[in-house]
Design a protein around this motif. Structure first.
Motif, PDB file in Angstrom:
ATOM      1  N   GLY A  42       0.793  -1.229   0.000  1.00 13.50           N
ATOM      2  CA  GLY A  42       0.000   0.000   0.000  1.00 13.50           C
ATOM      3  C   GLY A  42       0.823   1.276   0.000  1.00 13.50           C
ATOM      4  O   GLY A  42       0.454   2.253  -0.650  1.00 13.50           O
ATOM      5  N   ILE A  43       1.938   1.296   0.744  1.00 14.68           N
ATOM      6  CA  ILE A  43       2.674   2.555   0.895  1.00 14.68           C
ATOM      7  C   ILE A  43       4.106   2.501   0.368  1.00 14.68           C
ATOM      8  O   ILE A  43       4.800   3.526   0.368  1.00 14.68           O
ATOM      9  CB  ILE A  43       2.701   3.012   2.376  1.00 14.68           C
ATOM     10  N   GLY A  44       4.558   1.330  -0.101  1.00 13.30           N
ATOM     11  CA  GLY A  44       5.959   1.200  -0.513  1.00 13.30           C
ATOM     12  C   GLY A  44       6.342   2.093  -1.677  1.00 13.30           C
ATOM     13  O   GLY A  44       7.360   2.801  -1.633  1.00 13.30           O
ATOM     14  N   GLY A  45       5.546   2.077  -2.738  1.00 20.95           N
ATOM     15  CA  GLY A  45       5.876   2.873  -3.915  1.00 20.95           C
ATOM     16  C   GLY A  45       5.865   4.368  -3.634  1.00 20.95           C
ATOM     17  O   GLY A  45       6.764   5.102  -4.074  1.00 20.95           O
ATOM     18  N   GLY A  46       4.859   4.824  -2.899  1.00 27.07           N
ATOM     19  CA  GLY A  46       4.770   6.245  -2.570  1.00 27.07           C
ATOM     20  C   GLY A  46       5.901   6.703  -1.663  1.00 27.07           C
ATOM     21  O   GLY A  46       6.374   7.841  -1.753  1.00 27.07           O
ATOM     22  N   THR A  47       6.346   5.810  -0.776  1.00 23.95           N
ATOM     23  CA  THR A  47       7.468   6.136   0.106  1.00 23.95           C
ATOM     24  C   THR A  47       8.746   6.345  -0.695  1.00 23.95           C
ATOM     25  O   THR A  47       9.476   7.331  -0.490  1.00 23.95           O
ATOM     26  CB  THR A  47       7.680   5.014   1.139  1.00 23.95           C
ATOM     27  N   ILE A  48       9.034   5.436  -1.623  1.00 23.78           N
ATOM     28  CA  ILE A  48      10.227   5.571  -2.476  1.00 23.78           C
ATOM     29  C   ILE A  48      10.147   6.861  -3.284  1.00 23.78           C
ATOM     30  O   ILE A  48      11.134   7.588  -3.418  1.00 23.78           O
ATOM     31  CB  ILE A  48      10.354   4.350  -3.398  1.00 23.78           C
ATOM     32  N   ARG A  49       8.971   7.158  -3.832  1.00 21.68           N
ATOM     33  CA  ARG A  49       8.774   8.396  -4.602  1.00 21.68           C
ATOM     34  C   ARG A  49       9.116   9.629  -3.777  1.00 21.68           C
ATOM     35  O   ARG A  49       9.858  10.518  -4.222  1.00 21.68           O
ATOM     36  CB  ARG A  49       7.321   8.469  -5.059  1.00 21.68           C
ATOM     37  N   ASP A  50       8.580   9.714  -2.552  1.00 21.30           N
ATOM     38  CA  ASP A  50       8.777  10.904  -1.729  1.00 21.30           C
ATOM     39  C   ASP A  50      10.230  11.065  -1.302  1.00 21.30           C
ATOM     40  O   ASP A  50      10.740  12.186  -1.208  1.00 21.30           O
ATOM     41  CB  ASP A  50       7.867  10.843  -0.499  1.00 21.30           C
ATOM     42  N   VAL A  51      10.913   9.930  -1.043  1.00 22.97           N
ATOM     43  CA  VAL A  51      12.328   9.997  -0.675  1.00 22.97           C
ATOM     44  C   VAL A  51      13.149  10.540  -1.844  1.00 22.97           C
ATOM     45  O   VAL A  51      14.012  11.404  -1.673  1.00 22.97           O
ATOM     46  CB  VAL A  51      12.835   8.606  -0.241  1.00 22.97           C
ATOM     47  N   ILE A  52      12.868  10.063  -3.063  1.00 25.62           N
ATOM     48  CA  ILE A  52      13.601  10.529  -4.238  1.00 25.62           C
ATOM     49  C   ILE A  52      13.311  12.000  -4.526  1.00 25.62           C
ATOM     50  O   ILE A  52      14.221  12.772  -4.870  1.00 25.62           O
ATOM     51  CB  ILE A  52      13.252   9.657  -5.457  1.00 25.62           C
ATOM     52  N   TRP A  59       2.904   9.413   4.567  1.00 27.30           N
ATOM     53  CA  TRP A  59       2.174   8.777   5.662  1.00 27.30           C
ATOM     54  C   TRP A  59       2.727   9.112   7.044  1.00 27.30           C
ATOM     55  O   TRP A  59       2.121   8.745   8.062  1.00 27.30           O
ATOM     56  CB  TRP A  59       2.171   7.258   5.486  1.00 27.30           C
ATOM     57  N   LEU A  60       3.858   9.823   7.117  1.00 27.87           N
ATOM     58  CA  LEU A  60       4.497  10.051   8.410  1.00 27.87           C
ATOM     59  C   LEU A  60       3.617  10.827   9.394  1.00 27.87           C
ATOM     60  O   LEU A  60       3.632  10.556  10.596  1.00 27.87           O
ATOM     61  CB  LEU A  60       5.822  10.802   8.207  1.00 27.87           C
ATOM     62  N   HIS A  61       2.868  11.789   8.875  1.00 28.07           N
ATOM     63  CA  HIS A  61       2.038  12.614   9.748  1.00 28.07           C
ATOM     64  C   HIS A  61       0.553  12.431   9.466  1.00 28.07           C
ATOM     65  O   HIS A  61      -0.260  13.307   9.798  1.00 28.07           O
ATOM     66  CB  HIS A  61       2.419  14.098   9.587  1.00 28.07           C
ATOM     67  N   ASP A  62       0.196  11.307   8.868  1.00 28.55           N
ATOM     68  CA  ASP A  62      -1.215  11.064   8.535  1.00 28.55           C
ATOM     69  C   ASP A  62      -1.533   9.582   8.757  1.00 28.55           C
ATOM     70  O   ASP A  62      -1.277   8.743   7.888  1.00 28.55           O
ATOM     71  CB  ASP A  62      -1.481  11.451   7.070  1.00 28.55           C
TER      72      ASP A  62
END
Length: 204
Positions: A42-52, A59-62
């Motif tokens: 659910g959150i893996g792809g979006g996490t990699i995107r935001d780091v790049i 998702w850190l504050h939500d």
């Protein structure tokens, strides 16, 4: 309108979490394994995107994203315990919907911070595909990204639709919906008619 995008994002997380739960069921994982697989999908792809992109990880504050994942897992477990079987077609279809939702949300985020078209398309591919890659690696499967019917290519073509419609001045809603439909229809067609990009000749 930001609230609407947030709900779309949550829907994409839930759809991918369902696909993670379905795969966990096929692999006979325990409850913790189900939650882990659903969460990384659910959150893996979006996490990699935001780091790049060097932006705050979404998702850190939500915590609503985790509530969405847990809700999707709970409903999936209830359904699976009643049905007892998981058709492969259902897993592929759920994954196709998640792919379309997340790819476009990734494109929209990259576009909103002024990234060029190439980066927008790449971020769409990362957001849409890499949660599934992590899921498949953890489940000891060859990632869908690397085998079988068209996968990442659908995101690339959807990204072309998204960027070009944006340059034509169409509304953001129409642009996003058109790109989502393009990705979803192409992926479902690839599944249905076994569309594969072969480059090697294999012996039967």
């Amino acid at each position: 309108m930001t609230e609407l995008y947030h709900w779309f994002d949550l829907l994409g997380v839930m759809v991918f979490a369902i696909s993670g739960t379905l795969l966990a069921h096929r692999k006979h994982m325990d409850g913790f394994g189900v939650v882990v697989l659903a969460t990384v999908t659910g959150i893996g792809g979006g996490t990699i995107r935001d780091v790049i992109l060097d932006t705050p990880v979404f998702w850190l504050h939500d915590s609503s994203y985790f509530f969405a994942i847990f809700a999707a897992v709970a409903v999936s477990i209830w359904w699976l315990n009643r049905q007892r079987t998981v058709p492969m077609q259902l897993l592929l279809t759920a994954d196709a919907f998640g792919l379309a939702f997340f790819a476009v949300m990734g494109m929209q985020k990259a576009m909103s911070i002024g990234m060029p078209d190439t980066t927008v398309i790449i971020m769409g591919v990362l957001t849409g595909c890499f949660g599934g890659v992590i899921r498949d690696v953890l489940a000891d499967e060859i990632p869908m990204l690397l085998k079988g019917e068209l996968y990442a290519i659908t995101c690339i073509l959807g990204g072309v639709v998204y960027t070009q419609l944006s340059h034509l001045g169409l509304s953001l809603e129409i642009t996003m919906l058109s790109a989502m439909i393009s990705i979803l229809m192409l992926r479902l067609a690839a599944i249905r008619w076994k569309l594969v990009l072969h480059v090697f000749k294999y012996r039967d």
